[in-house]
Design an enzyme around this catalytic site. Structure first.
Site, short mmCIF file in Angstrom:
data_model
loop_
_atom_site.label_atom_id
_atom_site.label_comp_id
_atom_site.label_asym_id
_atom_site.label_seq_id
_atom_site.Cartn_x
_atom_site.Cartn_y
_atom_site.Cartn_z
N HIS A 151 0.85 -1.19 0.00
CA HIS A 151 0.00 0.00 0.00
C HIS A 151 0.88 1.24 0.00
O HIS A 151 1.90 1.28 0.69
CB HIS A 151 -0.91 0.00 1.23
CG HIS A 151 -1.61 1.30 1.48
ND1 HIS A 151 -1.20 2.19 2.46
CD2 HIS A 151 -2.66 1.89 0.87
CE1 HIS A 151 -2.00 3.25 2.46
NE2 HIS A 151 -2.89 3.08 1.50
N SER A 152 0.51 2.25 -0.79
CA SER A 152 1.21 3.53 -0.83
C SER A 152 2.66 3.31 -1.29
O SER A 152 2.89 2.77 -2.37
CB SER A 152 1.13 4.21 0.53
OG SER A 152 1.60 5.55 0.46
N LEU A 153 3.62 3.72 -0.50
CA LEU A 153 5.03 3.50 -0.84
C LEU A 153 5.32 2.02 -1.05
O LEU A 153 6.07 1.65 -1.96
CB LEU A 153 5.92 4.08 0.26
CG LEU A 153 7.42 3.77 0.19
CD1 LEU A 153 8.04 4.35 -1.07
CD2 LEU A 153 8.13 4.29 1.43
N PHE A 161 -1.79 -0.94 -4.03
CA PHE A 161 -2.98 -0.21 -3.58
C PHE A 161 -2.61 1.23 -3.25
O PHE A 161 -1.74 1.48 -2.42
CB PHE A 161 -3.60 -0.90 -2.35
CG PHE A 161 -4.13 -2.28 -2.62
CD1 PHE A 161 -5.42 -2.47 -3.10
CD2 PHE A 161 -3.33 -3.40 -2.43
CE1 PHE A 161 -5.90 -3.74 -3.37
CE2 PHE A 161 -3.79 -4.67 -2.69
CZ PHE A 161 -5.09 -4.84 -3.16
N HIS A 194 -6.92 7.90 1.36
CA HIS A 194 -5.71 7.16 1.03
C HIS A 194 -5.48 6.00 2.00
O HIS A 194 -4.70 5.10 1.70
CB HIS A 194 -4.51 8.12 1.05
CG HIS A 194 -3.21 7.48 0.70
ND1 HIS A 194 -2.91 7.08 -0.60
CD2 HIS A 194 -2.11 7.17 1.45
CE1 HIS A 194 -1.69 6.56 -0.62
NE2 HIS A 194 -1.19 6.59 0.61
#
Length: 615
Positions: A377-379, A398, A481
């Site tokens: 997820h994210s980074l 994601f 987010h």
């Protein structure tokens, strides 16, 4: 003596009651048969809600045989290992592994109970600080422990097509290739001379991204990578971790390096199927200070540094008040490309840490016999995409920021002849997430206020976007987010997964100019300046039809073989050479005088300009 007709009322009142009882019994029997048939023949995924959690999660009606089938069919995944790779100038050589065994879980049962209590506490979403400090665990798994949870992940009915490097698992092979690609700046003409050996196109199992429950399980693994445990200083120093790198030696000069749960580095949570044929690596994402959409953690400083390296145009140089994360910035909208690429390839950065993380996992699970997938997820999602492209692994990300810019700067190997629509990388996002959409920038943005330069919007491979702005009327907000919001309020709110389409043509940092140390000329042609027009040419070919250019003279002389032709040509050459300036580049003309509207009215040399200015 009673008449016959007098008994009829008694008989007529009892007979309907008996019929009613028989009807109720028949209906009950029919309903029982229907219920048994429903439980017996309806697919398990409908009863289980998509993942198996044992009798406490709605599957107590299933018999033991069916439960055993679900545990041995290869679709049930459990957390088996946690890998840690240190980063930073001191910790980047640290490689550790924690095996999540039955004995380990029993020894830490108290901490696990406390962890379950933390993720069941209610959070006031109107208070941003409470949201930031909250334990971000999906409500769909409320009461379930992240360390013992069992997840259902299904393979796609159609296999994916892949073309991978033959020597990708040979020690130091990929490192040497990436170093060479960096030295030649990704020049395709030079890289093709290496003649890399690629495997033939073949099919591999991939996750079923069209199955909603599979997507939820992969997102849960991404969320699981954020788990903070153990949390007390005493527990951090316990020797439950196995050193898989160089032998660990206490460093008196750097006492902050402890053997155990490290505060500084990259983590990967490894889920393994019950048949040991498929492994899913969940890579931890950003733990952001002041960034509401992420989770609080000890790795905040390094996460922020790598975010600004991977997703900014030039070292997070947004304004003159910003402190850059590297020294590649030169001047306004100008950046040193060589410097940027070297910064991304440093051993203490997250890309190299992700490669080492995968290599450590592949030492336990042979890639030739095991399917290895990556998610995050994210980074963590962006890193999953990068390592997936490097090794040819299926990757599901994601809410990841755009990683196309980092892919090009790292010069990752591209399989020749493989169409882009066959790439096994999927980016799940929603239109109300400013980081995924690439709009979390600008002076007033939340990312800018928190010190994050999230300037990229372009992704590679497939995009699977939930249009919550149109479908649900959401507004763009950084809270969208969060992986918790993505699972509970987006993925589970839709009956189907979104269509996955190829990334349309996209370019990040279009207004920046990137220079290289061996550039002989500007990367882009200079724009014409009306205040500095070009000086007139000193050679007037229109008045001298007999004159030839030097190139033309050489070409004519090469065609001339007769002695008379040679002598006649030589007689013309001196007259032509006398018309050319002796040293045109040493003393160029410049404008000496201009009209009030900018037109040059007098041309001359620098010496003449000095004379005019002195007068």
């Amino acid at each position: 003596m009673k008449q016959l007709g007098e008994e009829h009322p008694l008989i007529s009142t009892k007979r309907p009651r008996a019929k009613k009882r028989r009807s109720i019994a028949i209906c009950a029997a029919v309903l029982t048969l229907i219920a048994f048939g429903f439980i017996r023949f309806v697919p398990k995924d409908i009863l289980a809600g998509g993942w198996y959690e044992g009798e406490k999660d709605g599957l107590s009606a299933l018999d033991n045989e069916e439960v055993r089938d679900m545990q041995t069919d290869g679709t049930t995944f459990e957390l088996k290992h946690i890998f840690h790779r240190g980063t930073g100038s001191h910790n980047y050589m640290v490689h550790r592994r924690l095996d999540v065994t039955k004995e380990y879980l029993e020894a830490h049962s108290e901490e696990l109970e406390e962890l379950t209590t933390m993720q069941t506490s209610e959070v006031d979403e109107s208070n941003l600080q409470d949201v930031y400090d909250a334990y971000d665990w999906p409500q769909a798994h409320t009461g379930k422990n992240p360390w013992t949870i069992k997840l259902q992940i299904r393979q796609s009915p159609t296999n994916g097509v892949v073309k991978r490097l033959k020597e990708r698992h040979t020690p130091n092979f990929l490192d040497s290739y990436l170093a060479y690609a960096l030295s030649v700046k990704g020049n395709p003409a030079l890289l093709n001379k290496i003649e890399l050996e690629w495997e033939d196109e073949h099919e591999i199992p991939i996750p079923d991204v069209k199955d909603r429950d599979t997507v939820v399980s992969l997102a849960t693994i991404s969320s699981n990578a954020y788990v903070k445990f153990p949390k007390d200083d005493k527990e951090k120093k316990r020797s439950d971790w196995i050193d898989v790198g160089d032998p660990w030696v206490p460093d008196e000069n750097h006492t902050d390096i402890n053997f155990g749960w490290a505060d500084d580095g990259l983590r990967g949570h490894v889920f393994v199927s019950t048949d040991n044929k498929t492994v899913v690596i969940g890579i931890k994402g950003t733990s952001g200070a002041g960034l509401i959409g992420t989770g609080p953690e000890e790795t905040t400083a390094n996460d922020k540094l790598n975010d600004n390296l991977l997703f900014s145009c030039c070292c997070a140089r947004v304004g003159y008040m910003w402190t850059t994360v590297c020294d590649c910035y030169q001047k306004a909208y100008t950046c040193d490309q060589d410097c940027l690429e070297k910064e991304l390839m440093r051993q203490d950065r997250y890309y190299q840490a992700t490669l080492d993380l995968y290599r450590n996992v592949s030492q336990l699970y042979d890639p030739s016999t095991t399917n290895i997938w990556v998610t995050g997820h994210s980074l963590g999602g962006a890193l999953a995409s990068l390592v997936g492209r490097t090794y040819g692994l299926p990757a599901v990300a994601f809410e990841a920021p755009g990683e196309m810019l980092a892919t090009r700067r790292l010069h990752l190997p591209q399989p020749p002849g493989l169409p882009k629509h066959l790439e096994n990388i999927w980016h799940f996002g929603n239109t109300a997430d400013p980081i995924y959409m690439g709009v979390c920038n600008g002076v007033s943005s939340s990312c800018n206020v928190a010190g994050y330069a999230m300037e990229t919007a372009c992704h590679t491979a497939h995009q699977c976007v939930y249009d919550v702005v149109t479908d649900m009327g959401w507004r763009v907000n950084l809270l969208n987010h969060r992986i918790h919001t993505v699972i509970d309020d987006i993925i589970l709110a839709y009956n189907d997964t979104p269509p996955c389409v190829q990334q349309p043509p996209c370019r990040d940092c279009f207004n920046w100019r990137f220079t290289s140390s061996d550039d002989n000329k500007n990367d882009e042609p200079p724009l014409p300046n009306p205040l500095h027009p070009k000086p007139p040419s000193t050679v007037r070919s229109s008045n001298m039809p007999h004159e030839q250019s030097p190139n033309a003279s050489r070409s004519l002389s090469s065609l001339c073989t007769e002695p008379s032709c040679t002598s006649s040509f030589q007689s013309v050459s001196p007259s032509f050479s006398s018309q050319l300036p002796s040293h045109p580049s040493q003393n160029p003309q410049r404008c000496l005088r201009r009209t009030w509207y900018g037109r040059c009215s007098k041309w001359g040399h620098n010496s003449a300009a000095h004379h005019v200015s002195s007068i």
